[in-house]
Design a protein around this motif. Structure first.
Motif, PDB file in Angstrom:
ATOM      1  N   VAL A  46     -21.331 -10.876  34.335  1.00 25.60           N
ATOM      2  CA  VAL A  46     -20.374 -11.127  33.258  1.00 25.60           C
ATOM      3  C   VAL A  46     -20.229  -9.920  32.332  1.00 25.60           C
ATOM      4  N   VAL A  47     -21.275  -9.574  31.586  1.00 29.83           N
ATOM      5  CA  VAL A  47     -21.170  -8.611  30.497  1.00 29.83           C
ATOM      6  C   VAL A  47     -20.727  -7.232  30.977  1.00 29.83           C
ATOM      7  N   ILE A  48     -21.471  -6.651  31.916  1.00 31.50           N
ATOM      8  CA  ILE A  48     -21.174  -5.285  32.353  1.00 31.50           C
ATOM      9  C   ILE A  48     -19.852  -5.194  33.106  1.00 31.50           C
ATOM     10  N   PRO A  49     -19.579  -6.081  34.083  1.00 32.64           N
ATOM     11  CA  PRO A  49     -18.283  -5.997  34.773  1.00 32.64           C
ATOM     12  C   PRO A  49     -17.081  -6.217  33.857  1.00 32.64           C
ATOM     13  N   MET A  50     -17.247  -7.055  32.827  1.00 32.10           N
ATOM     14  CA  MET A  50     -16.125  -7.324  31.921  1.00 32.10           C
ATOM     15  C   MET A  50     -15.944  -6.219  30.889  1.00 32.10           C
ATOM     16  N   TYR A  51     -17.037  -5.587  30.487  1.00 33.42           N
ATOM     17  CA  TYR A  51     -16.949  -4.571  29.441  1.00 33.42           C
ATOM     18  C   TYR A  51     -16.432  -3.237  29.975  1.00 33.42           C
ATOM     19  N   PHE A  52     -16.928  -2.848  31.145  1.00 43.16           N
ATOM     20  CA  PHE A  52     -16.543  -1.561  31.720  1.00 43.16           C
ATOM     21  C   PHE A  52     -15.428  -1.738  32.740  1.00 43.16           C
ATOM     22  N   ALA A  53     -14.532  -0.758  32.787  1.00 43.22           N
ATOM     23  CA  ALA A  53     -13.394  -0.845  33.699  1.00 43.22           C
ATOM     24  C   ALA A  53     -13.810  -0.550  35.139  1.00 43.22           C
ATOM     25  N   LYS A  54     -14.527   0.526  35.335  1.00 41.48           N
ATOM     26  CA  LYS A  54     -14.938   0.949  36.674  1.00 41.48           C
ATOM     27  C   LYS A  54     -16.366   1.453  36.631  1.00 41.48           C
ATOM     28  N   ILE A  55     -17.185   0.991  37.560  1.00 37.75           N
ATOM     29  CA  ILE A  55     -18.581   1.411  37.627  1.00 37.75           C
ATOM     30  C   ILE A  55     -18.856   1.961  39.018  1.00 37.75           C
ATOM     31  N   ASP A  56     -19.071   3.274  39.102  1.00 34.74           N
ATOM     32  CA  ASP A  56     -19.410   3.919  40.369  1.00 34.74           C
ATOM     33  C   ASP A  56     -20.899   4.219  40.379  1.00 34.74           C
ATOM     34  N   ILE A 189     -26.258   9.585  34.171  1.00 38.46           N
ATOM     35  CA  ILE A 189     -25.319   8.571  33.705  1.00 38.46           C
ATOM     36  C   ILE A 189     -24.218   9.271  32.924  1.00 38.46           C
ATOM     37  N   ASN A 190     -22.986   8.950  33.241  1.00 38.14           N
ATOM     38  CA  ASN A 190     -21.868   9.574  32.554  1.00 38.14           C
ATOM     39  C   ASN A 190     -20.781   8.542  32.271  1.00 38.14           C
ATOM     40  N   TYR A 191     -20.212   8.613  31.076  1.00 41.48           N
ATOM     41  CA  TYR A 191     -19.140   7.707  30.661  1.00 41.48           C
ATOM     42  C   TYR A 191     -17.843   8.488  30.519  1.00 41.48           C
ATOM     43  N   SER A 192     -16.729   7.818  30.661  1.00 41.83           N
ATOM     44  CA  SER A 192     -15.429   8.476  30.563  1.00 41.83           C
ATOM     45  C   SER A 192     -15.075   8.846  29.129  1.00 41.83           C
ATOM     46  N   GLN A 193     -15.860   8.354  28.174  1.00 44.01           N
ATOM     47  CA  GLN A 193     -15.676   8.752  26.777  1.00 44.01           C
ATOM     48  C   GLN A 193     -17.034   8.759  26.076  1.00 44.01           C
ATOM     49  N   PRO A 194     -17.202   9.618  25.068  1.00 49.77           N
ATOM     50  CA  PRO A 194     -18.512   9.803  24.443  1.00 49.77           C
ATOM     51  C   PRO A 194     -19.127   8.529  23.869  1.00 49.77           C
ATOM     52  N   TYR A 195     -18.277   7.681  23.261  1.00 53.84           N
ATOM     53  CA  TYR A 195     -18.759   6.426  22.689  1.00 53.84           C
ATOM     54  C   TYR A 195     -18.150   5.282  23.502  1.00 53.84           C
ATOM     55  N   PRO A 196     -18.890   4.770  24.477  1.00 60.05           N
ATOM     56  CA  PRO A 196     -18.326   3.762  25.389  1.00 60.05           C
ATOM     57  C   PRO A 196     -17.852   2.517  24.651  1.00 60.05           C
ATOM     58  N   ASN A 197     -16.629   2.107  24.959  1.00 59.93           N
ATOM     59  CA  ASN A 197     -16.121   0.846  24.442  1.00 59.93           C
ATOM     60  C   ASN A 197     -15.476   0.083  25.588  1.00 59.93           C
ATOM     61  N   TRP A 198     -14.827  -1.006  25.258  1.00 58.53           N
ATOM     62  CA  TRP A 198     -14.240  -1.849  26.294  1.00 58.53           C
ATOM     63  C   TRP A 198     -13.251  -1.044  27.135  1.00 58.53           C
ATOM     64  N   GLY A 199     -13.423  -1.099  28.465  1.00 53.10           N
ATOM     65  CA  GLY A 199     -12.534  -0.384  29.367  1.00 53.10           C
ATOM     66  C   GLY A 199     -13.000   0.997  29.756  1.00 53.10           C
ATOM     67  N   THR A 200     -14.193   1.397  29.299  1.00 51.82           N
ATOM     68  CA  THR A 200     -14.744   2.701  29.663  1.00 51.82           C
ATOM     69  C   THR A 200     -15.178   2.700  31.133  1.00 51.82           C
ATOM     70  N   ASP A 201     -15.021   3.854  31.796  1.00 54.90           N
ATOM     71  CA  ASP A 201     -15.525   4.027  33.159  1.00 54.90           C
ATOM     72  C   ASP A 201     -16.936   4.596  33.114  1.00 54.90           C
ATOM     73  N   VAL A 202     -17.750   4.243  34.111  1.00 57.73           N
ATOM     74  CA  VAL A 202     -19.130   4.705  34.183  1.00 57.73           C
ATOM     75  C   VAL A 202     -19.400   5.280  35.563  1.00 57.73           C
ATOM     76  N   ASN A 203     -20.110   6.401  35.603  1.00 53.73           N
ATOM     77  CA  ASN A 203     -20.559   6.982  36.860  1.00 53.73           C
ATOM     78  C   ASN A 203     -22.065   7.168  36.793  1.00 53.73           C
ATOM     79  N   ILE A 204     -22.792   6.586  37.759  1.00 54.21           N
ATOM     80  CA  ILE A 204     -24.248   6.682  37.812  1.00 54.21           C
ATOM     81  C   ILE A 204     -24.631   7.268  39.159  1.00 54.21           C
ATOM     82  N   GLN A 205     -25.416   8.348  39.140  1.00 55.88           N
ATOM     83  CA  GLN A 205     -25.850   8.983  40.372  1.00 55.88           C
ATOM     84  C   GLN A 205     -27.372   9.056  40.402  1.00 55.88           C
TER      85      GLN A 205
END
Length: 257
Positions: A46-56, A189-205
């Motif tokens: 629920v929380v993570i999939p709804m808060y972030f737009a794309k999680i790679d 861990i990298n976010y598409s914007q410095p302060y992640p908010n609703w709709g932010t993309d996340v990349n984790i390697q």
């Protein structure tokens, strides 16, 4: 976390031998079975999939199912402590995480969750030897522990100088229990914007593990420096790969992986 990491210069025996008369004022890590199950379910579905737009997430096959593991991630947001279980925890590896975090990160809802899901705060204003001993104890018990080697949150997507504490703790535990085969896993861990908010993309390697036992022979101080240098290089490589993916999302996955 300067005081904490300077305390990690203690010898292995000083980290593990606690006198009978010692008074340790310290919040040890705990894993609440019911809360952990509930939190993982809510967070994952629920929380993570709804808060972030794309999680790679790339490299989950590098997470060992057993044995002592130290996850050494870059630190970009307080969301990191929720995304790490999502990317590496029980739904991926069958394991729950233990966290070493600063006291400032144990505030509010996040802090309430972290302290009941294997996290323990480090108060930089007080002697941290009890935290160090507890950390070595967790590693020796074969837990999967999270230590942010940069020490603080940095929002510029660059790998900042790593503290030596993660290397000294890992080497101390491996030295005390030869054959423990501790593995340190770099995670970027990298976010598409410095302060992640609703709709932010996340990349984790997640990179391949670094074997601590390869750094055991010789001087502890020099081995710790070499281990930190190698960990820094791995994190920088992951960060560079993330930059390529962000710049050229359509074709970079094939180049990098």
């Amino acid at each position: 976390m300067k005081e904490f990491y300077s305390a990690s210069t203690k010898s292995p025996s000083q980290l593990t031998n606690i006198s009978k008369n010692s008074k340790v004022v310290f919040s040890r890590s705990q894993v609440s079975p019911w809360l952990t199950s509930l939190a993982y379910s809510l967070g994952h579905n629920v929380v993570i999939p709804m808060y972030f737009a794309k999680i790679d997430i790339l490299g989950q096959e590098n997470i060992p199912k057993t044995g002592p593991v130290i996850l050494a991630p870059t630190h970009r947001s307080r969301w990191d402590s929720l995304l790490l279980p999502y990317a590496t925890g029980r739904y991926v590896s069958g394991r729950d995480l233990r966290f070493m975090v600063t006291s400032s990160e144990c505030q509010g809802i996040q802090g309430w969750l972290v302290k009941r899901m294997g996290g323990f705060p480090v108060d930089t204003q007080k002697p941290a030897i009890a935290a160090l001993r507890h950390t070595v104890e967790l590693i020796s018990q074969g837990e999967m522990l999270v230590i942010y080697p940069e020490g603080d949150i940095f929002r510029d997507s660059k790998v900042h100088p790593l503290k030596s504490g993660v290397a000294r703790l890992a080497l101390s535990a491996e030295h005390l229990h030869l054959g423990l085969d501790i593995k340190i896993i770099p995670v970027a861990i990298n976010y598409s914007q410095p302060y992640p908010n609703w709709g932010t993309d996340v990349n984790i390697q997640i990179a391949e593990p670094i074997k601590v036992q390869d750094y055991i022979p010789g001087c502890l101080k020099q081995n710790a420096k070499k281990l930190i240098a190698d960990l820094t290089n791995r994190l920088q490589q992951l960060s560079n790969q993330q930059s390529k993916i962000i710049s050229h999302p359509a074709d970079s996955l094939h180049e990098v992986w």
